[in-house]
Motif scaffolding. Structure first.
Motif, short mmCIF file in Angstrom:
data_model
loop_
_atom_site.label_atom_id
_atom_site.label_comp_id
_atom_site.label_asym_id
_atom_site.label_seq_id
_atom_site.Cartn_x
_atom_site.Cartn_y
_atom_site.Cartn_z
N THR A 108 50.86 -23.58 -33.91
CA THR A 108 52.17 -24.18 -33.64
C THR A 108 52.86 -24.54 -34.96
O THR A 108 54.04 -24.23 -35.17
N ALA A 109 52.11 -25.16 -35.87
CA ALA A 109 52.67 -25.53 -37.17
C ALA A 109 53.11 -24.29 -37.96
O ALA A 109 54.11 -24.34 -38.70
N ASP A 110 52.39 -23.19 -37.80
CA ASP A 110 52.72 -21.94 -38.50
C ASP A 110 53.86 -21.18 -37.84
O ASP A 110 54.27 -20.13 -38.32
N GLY A 111 54.35 -21.68 -36.69
CA GLY A 111 55.46 -21.04 -36.00
C GLY A 111 55.05 -19.86 -35.13
O GLY A 111 55.90 -19.11 -34.67
N LYS A 112 53.75 -19.69 -34.89
CA LYS A 112 53.28 -18.58 -34.07
C LYS A 112 53.33 -18.90 -32.58
O LYS A 112 53.28 -17.99 -31.75
N LEU A 113 53.41 -20.17 -32.24
CA LEU A 113 53.58 -20.61 -30.86
C LEU A 113 54.80 -21.51 -30.82
O LEU A 113 55.00 -22.34 -31.71
N LYS A 114 55.61 -21.37 -29.77
CA LYS A 114 56.84 -22.16 -29.64
C LYS A 114 56.77 -23.03 -28.39
O LYS A 114 56.24 -22.62 -27.37
N ASN A 115 57.36 -24.22 -28.51
CA ASN A 115 57.50 -25.12 -27.36
C ASN A 115 56.18 -25.24 -26.58
O ASN A 115 56.11 -24.92 -25.40
N VAL A 116 55.16 -25.70 -27.25
CA VAL A 116 53.82 -25.74 -26.66
C VAL A 116 53.65 -26.95 -25.75
O VAL A 116 53.98 -28.07 -26.11
N GLY A 117 53.15 -26.68 -24.56
CA GLY A 117 52.76 -27.73 -23.61
C GLY A 117 51.29 -27.57 -23.30
O GLY A 117 50.70 -26.53 -23.55
N CYS A 118 50.68 -28.61 -22.79
CA CYS A 118 49.25 -28.56 -22.52
C CYS A 118 48.96 -29.15 -21.15
O CYS A 118 49.51 -30.18 -20.78
#
Length: 64
Positions: A46-56
């Motif tokens: 997420t920090a690297d921008g490889k995942l966007k708008n992450v929910g869990c």
């Protein structure tokens, strides 16, 4: 909305190929099974921008 169920993000790079075209990512983690290192990997992606708008979502939590 289109939903894609993929294998664990640690298992294969195909998951990241799908994620780069997604507007949001929902990770479902299993209580007492998902390792902290896997969660740290999700945070790093997420920090690297490889995942966007992450929910869990938390799965298999026992209620007392």
């Amino acid at each position: 909305m289109v939903s894609a169920d993929t294998v664990s993000i640690d298992s294969v790079s195909d998951t990241l190929s799908v994620a780069k075209n997604a507007e949001a990512t929902i990770m479902v983690v299993r209580a007492e099974t998902t390792k902290n290192s896997e969660l740290n990997n999700i945070n790093q992606l997420t920090a690297d921008g490889k995942l966007k708008n992450v929910g869990c979502g938390l799965n298999d939590e026992k209620c007392s």
